[in-house]
Design a protein around this motif. Structure first.
Motif, short mmCIF file in Angstrom:
data_model
loop_
_atom_site.label_atom_id
_atom_site.label_comp_id
_atom_site.label_asym_id
_atom_site.label_seq_id
_atom_site.Cartn_x
_atom_site.Cartn_y
_atom_site.Cartn_z
N GLU A 88 -23.62 -31.55 -53.04
CA GLU A 88 -23.05 -30.74 -51.71
C GLU A 88 -22.49 -29.36 -52.35
O GLU A 88 -22.01 -29.34 -53.40
CB GLU A 88 -22.00 -31.49 -51.14
CG GLU A 88 -22.33 -33.03 -50.50
CD GLU A 88 -23.19 -32.62 -49.27
OE1 GLU A 88 -23.68 -31.51 -48.87
OE2 GLU A 88 -23.51 -33.84 -48.64
N HIS A 113 -18.66 -26.09 -42.73
CA HIS A 113 -17.74 -25.73 -44.02
C HIS A 113 -17.22 -24.14 -44.19
O HIS A 113 -16.61 -24.02 -44.68
CB HIS A 113 -18.33 -26.22 -45.44
CG HIS A 113 -19.44 -25.61 -45.81
ND1 HIS A 113 -20.68 -26.43 -45.65
CD2 HIS A 113 -19.68 -24.55 -46.43
CE1 HIS A 113 -21.41 -25.65 -46.31
NE2 HIS A 113 -20.92 -24.52 -46.69
N PRO A 145 -22.94 -23.77 -40.90
CA PRO A 145 -22.39 -24.91 -41.57
C PRO A 145 -21.04 -25.13 -40.99
O PRO A 145 -20.37 -23.98 -41.18
CB PRO A 145 -22.78 -25.04 -42.74
CG PRO A 145 -23.09 -23.66 -43.34
CD PRO A 145 -23.57 -22.79 -42.04
N LYS A 200 -18.48 -27.83 -48.65
CA LYS A 200 -18.85 -29.00 -48.03
C LYS A 200 -17.69 -30.30 -48.73
O LYS A 200 -17.12 -31.11 -48.22
CB LYS A 200 -20.15 -29.62 -48.08
CG LYS A 200 -20.32 -30.80 -47.57
CD LYS A 200 -20.16 -30.78 -45.78
CE LYS A 200 -20.49 -32.19 -45.12
NZ LYS A 200 -22.07 -32.51 -45.28
#
Length: 367
Positions: free
Chosen positions: A326, A123, A121, A330
């Motif tokens: 989230e 992030h 991801p 994130k």
């Protein structure tokens, strides 16, 4: 647990003496004072802390030299170069609630090797190595700052453990929110608030911090930090020599169900002829932590203290509202994208388009 503290609204920021922890009776008193500050104020001063005053003094002497670096040297480490949102930001590059924040700043962080790999991801890319100014232009600065950050990081973990104890969770009551040290990174800014002309005295506008804790070094004698109390009044938090200002972030408020309170705060531009300097340290939690998956169970007598606080009035701060859906990383990445769209457009183009479907007007805005 004592009842020496009034539940009425605060008009000043409490000062807690870290050296009380050296004795059992002193620790009990400290935890009682801490519990009051967490529930009713959200801000405190910490005196007699464990960070070397020699290193603090050394860092403070470097700060004017850092901002006096040649423009081309600052440009070489501008934040737009970094997918980790670390580096230099020029004066007036950010907005808060539609007004320009009158501050110039460098973003740094504790030492970290990015864990991101293809397919992970986005992030995961948020944390990584710093950009550093040329050592020849400011010799010794990197060593001093890294040493300082290591000490503040250690203090922040110890303080998080004390928060857990004060809420009846035991010293490891918040440890589930942190990854192993290798996977953690915490951020800091070195900020200059110049004396400005005109009507805009917004150093930084009203906001909350995102994570669990912020430890702020007020690195000059200027007033300017203000905290919004329960009824919405702005309370001064002037520099107190030898202390850190500690405040709570929205993540801690969320996981405690509002027992601990994040408090809206702002900085006014300095008056007079010299700039204001500050060094906030932001303690993060694990990138993948979803706060809704962690339920903390407090003793009934602790929960009852929230009811005596009364209702918190509407504030001027509304940022970091995504914690209910989230992961922490994130949420922080979205905040960075909003504040620094030029960085996001270069390094996170898909997320940039989601946040700014119509582009942006040249300055970032937290909200």
């Amino acid at each position: 647990m004592t009842s020496e503290f009034s539940s009425s609204d605060f008009s000043s920021i409490p000062v807690l003496d870290y050296s009380l922890l050296d004795s059992p009776d002193g620790k009990s008193k400290f935890l009682d004072q801490l519990r009051h500050a967490l529930i009713n104020v959200g801000f405190l001063y910490l005196s007699n802390h464990s960070v070397s005053q020699t290193d603090i003094d050394s860092l403070i002497t470097y700060i004017p030299k850092l901002f006096a670096l040649p423009p081309e040297s600052k440009e070489k480490i501008k934040m737009a170069n970094s997918e980790h949102f670390l580096g230099y930001s020029r004066l007036g590059a950010e907005l808060t609630k539609g007004a320009v924040d009158q501050r110039e700043q460098f973003d740094f962080a504790t030492k970290h090797v990015s864990r991101w790999k293809e397919g992970d991801p986005d992030h995961y890319r948020l944390w990584g190595p710093c950009q550093w100014p040329d050592e020849k232009l400011i010799p010794g600065f990197k060593d001093v700052l890294e040493r300082y950050l290591d000490q503040v990081q250690d203090l922040s973990y110890k303080f998080s453990s004390l928060i857990a104890e004060s809420f009846g969770l035991g010293p490891d009551g918040l440890s589930e929110f942190y990854d192993t040290p290798k996977l953690m990174q915490h951020r800091a800014k070195i900020v200059k608030y110049p004396v400005v002309e005109g009507s805009n005295d917004q150093g930084v506008g009203p906001h909350y911090d995102a994570g669990f804790l912020t430890l702020l070094l007020q690195a000059s004698e200027h007033r300017g930090l203000q905290v919004q109390n329960l009824s919405g009044q702005w309370i001064d938090a002037p520099p107190v020599p030898g202390t850190f200002v500690i405040n709570l972030g929205k993540a801690l408020e969320f996981v405690t169900g509002g027992l601990a309170r994040a408090t809206s705060h702002r900085v006014l531009s300095p008056k007079g002829s010299t700039p204001r300097y500050s060094v906030p340290f932001f303690q993060n939690i694990g990138l993948n932590v979803k706060l809704t998956e962690h339920v903390l169970k407090f003793p009934p007598e602790i929960l009852a203290l929230k009811n005596t606080r009364g209702n918190v009035a509407a504030t001027d701060s509304v940022n970091f509202t995504e914690f209910d859906r989230e992961p922490s990383g994130k949420v922080n990445l979205i905040g960075r994208v909003k504040s620094h769209p030029d960085v996001a457009e270069r390094h996170y183009p898909e997320l940039f388009k989601q946040v700014f479907p119509n582009g942006y007007a040249g300055k970032g805005s937290a909200y």
